[in-house]
Scaffold this active site. Sequence first.
Site, PDB file in Angstrom:
ATOM      1  N   VAL A  23       0.900  -1.430   0.025  1.00  0.00           N
ATOM      2  CA  VAL A  23       0.081   0.161  -0.062  1.00  0.00           C
ATOM      3  C   VAL A  23       0.941   1.300   0.079  1.00  0.00           C
ATOM      4  O   VAL A  23       2.206   1.302   0.260  1.00  0.00           O
ATOM      5  CB  VAL A  23      -0.917   0.001   1.416  1.00  0.00           C
ATOM      6  CG1 VAL A  23      -1.965  -1.044   1.134  1.00  0.00           C
ATOM      7  CG2 VAL A  23      -0.348  -0.227   2.709  1.00  0.00           C
ATOM      8  N   SER A  24       0.224   2.516  -0.498  1.00  0.00           N
ATOM      9  CA  SER A  24       1.248   3.663  -0.511  1.00  0.00           C
ATOM     10  C   SER A  24       1.411   4.305   0.368  1.00  0.00           C
ATOM     11  O   SER A  24       2.343   5.281   0.383  1.00  0.00           O
ATOM     12  CB  SER A  24       0.745   4.375  -1.720  1.00  0.00           C
ATOM     13  OG  SER A  24       0.637   3.696  -2.880  1.00  0.00           O
TER      14      SER A  24
END
Length: 232
Positions: A23-24
């Site tokens: 995930v970012s």
Amino acid sequence: MSHKPPFTRQIALPRRYVAYLRVSTSRQGDSGLGLEAQREAVTRYVEQVGGVLIDEVVEVESGKLRDRPGLLAALAHCRSKPATLVIARLDRLARNVAFVSSLMDGGVEFVAVDAPYANRLMLHILAAFAEHERDMVSARTKAALQAAKARGVKLGVNGARLAIARKTEAVAFAQKLAPAVEVAKAAGCTTLAQISDHLNACGWRTREGSAWCPATTRRMMARLAETPQPVM
């Protein structure tokens, strides 16, 4: 009279897989937003093909970066076993055609659950679409920020507050693990890999719920080094 050796049947071992989930933002990592969906897709695929999931690496990092510690650790694990890297979607590796192409030439097999039968040409096309989507999102974001700035909106205030909150949470988590790190050192663990193995053996997990690796252990210990320790 010649004797033929007895026939022995070769038993095919199930293919081994290492899952890479990304995930970012740390907010997504803390909340599990996106991670559970990726984990479910990967687990379902490995079960369907009769494989064995031997490890999982979770990373909270931008896909723009090439030298992501989690991805490098997952690739190294695949080479050593050997195993196949499995991802929920191709854009979890990167939204960059050149980067995906270099991975295909890097000697590690990988499969994207959203396109498990894609050949090299199809992977290049999918990567090109992902790169185009990234550029479009970036352009729309910049345009929206410029429009907000023109209206007199002060930018960056909430982001700075969130960054402080996330760092505070990360430091608190590192302090919670300080005793476990000291126990590992007392047991003779001197390298990041040894400390990681000790934490994993004791059942500790990272803030994202994944196993420890040298990269995540290094970041955690760096936070401990920045924090004044109480005098006994």
